[in-house]
Enzyme design. Structure first.
Site, PDB file in Angstrom:
ATOM      1  N   HIS A  10      28.261  66.685  20.724  1.00 44.94           N
ATOM      2  CA  HIS A  10      27.819  68.059  20.461  1.00 44.94           C
ATOM      3  C   HIS A  10      26.567  68.440  21.245  1.00 44.94           C
ATOM      4  CE1 HIS A  10      27.621  71.855  18.512  1.00 44.94           C
ATOM      5  NE2 HIS A  10      28.203  71.501  17.380  1.00 44.94           N
ATOM      6  N   ASP A  22      47.181  77.080  26.524  1.00 43.13           N
ATOM      7  CA  ASP A  22      48.583  76.835  26.909  1.00 43.13           C
ATOM      8  C   ASP A  22      48.615  76.149  28.269  1.00 43.13           C
ATOM      9  OD1 ASP A  22      51.236  76.865  27.596  1.00 43.13           O
ATOM     10  OD2 ASP A  22      51.520  79.018  27.342  1.00 43.13           O
TER      11      ASP A  22
END
Length: 455
Positions: free
Chosen positions: A165, A393
């Site tokens: 992070h 995608d």
């Protein structure tokens, strides 16, 4: 009998194109350093895939690798390592040099039914779909990103990412995945160049901290904390990750009920989609946690975006952290009572308003706040319904599902937009009994509660 762990097909290293990125040191900011001791963020992207493993390795894997390489040219900090800056004792940086890379693991599994579904799934089984961030034994180098692709022959595949992070927040992480997927999709079998140029801002100097006082204050407050073992954090084997969907019309009804109650009480109320949803889930979460005493205080610790706290604002293509803590406190007895949803919404709304008013003025205290509130195991959020994770995608369709598995040990709820309709998806880690209580709260208890407010 099927193996509990996927079979490793190959492990490789993916580099930015040779000579495309110079040796670079990127100092961590005060926004970044607060995450040094936190567990990494683990995401799973589930895709339908009706082909064999050999089809994947022959036709899909080359495109994934070449497009990842091209993406890392712009997102090169993700191929680097976090380290102490040489000749310092408290200055951390992301260091990239030629030859640095992202580890990409390809695996195969036949346990499709155990992980591909909307029913609650064991966190321990989902963890097998994620790579580890293994710190080097010498040199103190901490890799930033690792990726694992697990193929379920003739059924589906999962892309798992484990990300430190301190390198970037959720917006930067999802931006990386979207860019990688876009390049891969443009040429499914062979990618030779990025379809359109894109620029990622990695210059940390755009985050003002002229004398480094905010960085020093936060790091000093966190200096006594133990760094998590990033190479394999363990979660309760009984914990299940459950997904719930809130339709847009459901959220709108919740807003109307809250506004109705606010009018009755002659008070103003912040009724944004985020506040209403977080309040609704928080109240239900507390109801489901039978281990909580009615007399104790409970906390939320939300991450709030501070890009707009600056003038000019921090650009949307910034690859780094620009989020700070927002703390909410309430009594268990108030949240599980008949007006618990209203109490939660009022508390969260006030906290969000305060963060908007104060901005980063209290940033020097963030480390102290995170340590103090963290000891109470606060509720929180991971992800956002604004990130558009279902747009990732790679060429074989949009994800059927996206999970944030790291909520299993952060105590947060995973948040994303709904894939099939307007609304929101949330993911929570519960025991089976807690899932039943929370499901009842959403399906029946919430309706009864709303009826109580209206009447």
């Amino acid at each position: 009998m099927a193996s509990a762990h996927p079979k490793i097909i190959e492990t490789s290293l993916v580099f930015p194109p040779a000579g495309s990125v110079p040796e670079t040191s990127i100092p961590l900011t005060f926004f970044d350093v607060i995450w040094l001791s936190f567990a990494p963020v683990e995401r799973l992207f589930f895709y339908p895939f009706h082909h064999s493993t050999s089809h994947f390795t022959s036709y899909c894997l080359p495109a994934l690798k070449s497009s990842l390489s091209l993406t890392l040219q712009s997102f090169f900090p993700l191929a680097g390592n976090i380290r102490l800056t040489p000749e310092t004792t408290d200055k951390y940086e992301i260091y990239y040099k030629g030859g640095d890379s992202v580890a990409l693991t390809v695996a195969e599994s036949d346990r499709y039914d155990e992980v591909f579904s909307d029913h609650p799934r064991q966190v321990s089984k989902l963890k097998t779909l994620l790579p580890r961030l293994s710190k080097s034994e010498s040199g103190g180098l901490q890799p930033v990103l690792a990726i694992q692709v697990t193929v379920f022959p003739s059924h589906g595949l999962v892309i798992g990412t484990t990300l430190h992070h301190s390198a970037c927040d959720g917006k930067g992480s999802v931006n990386f995945m979207c860019k990688w997927a876009t390049i891969c999709h443009m040429n499914y079998s062979k990618v030779s160049q990025a379809p359109t140029p894109f620029r990622i801002e990695v210059d940390r100097s755009i985050i003002p901290d002229p004398d480094g006082s905010l960085y020093t204050a936060i790091l000093n407050n966190l200096s006594g904390t133990e760094n998590h073992n990033l190479d394999g954090i363990q979660s309760d084997p009984e914990m299940l990750l459950a997904s719930f969907k809130l339709k847009a019309e459901h959220i709108q009804l919740l807003k109307e009920v809250l506004l109705h109650e606010a009018a009755k009480r002659n008070v103003t109320l912040r009724c944004s989609t985020a506040v209403v949803t977080y309040a609704f889930v928080w109240a239900g979460y507390v109801k489901a946690k039978s281990t909580l005493s009615e007399t104790e205080d409970v906390y939320c610790m939300f991450a709030t975006d501070h890009r707009q706290s600056y003038q000019p604002p921090i650009p949307e293509n910034y690859l780094g952290n620009c989020i700070g803590p927002c703390i909410v406190q309430a009594k268990v007895k108030d949240l599980i009572g008949p007006a618990g949803f209203f109490v939660a919404c009022q508390a969260i709304g006030k906290a969000f308003d305060e963060v908007k008013r104060v901005g980063i003025q209290n940033a020097e205290d963030w480390g102290k706040i995170v340590l103090e509130i963290g000891s109470h195991k606060p509720f929180g959020t991971s992800g956002s319904f604004r990130f558009k994770v279902y747009d990732v995608d790679f060429g074989w369709g949009k994800p059927a599902k996206v999970d944030i598995v790291s909520v299993a040990y952060s105590g947060a709820m995973a948040v994303a937009e709904s894939r099939e309709q307007d609304g929101m998806e949330i993911g929570l880690c519960f025991t089976q009994r807690e899932i039943e209580v929370f499901t009842n709260y959403i399906g029946e208890g919430a309706l009864g509660y709303m009826s109580t407010l209206v009447n």
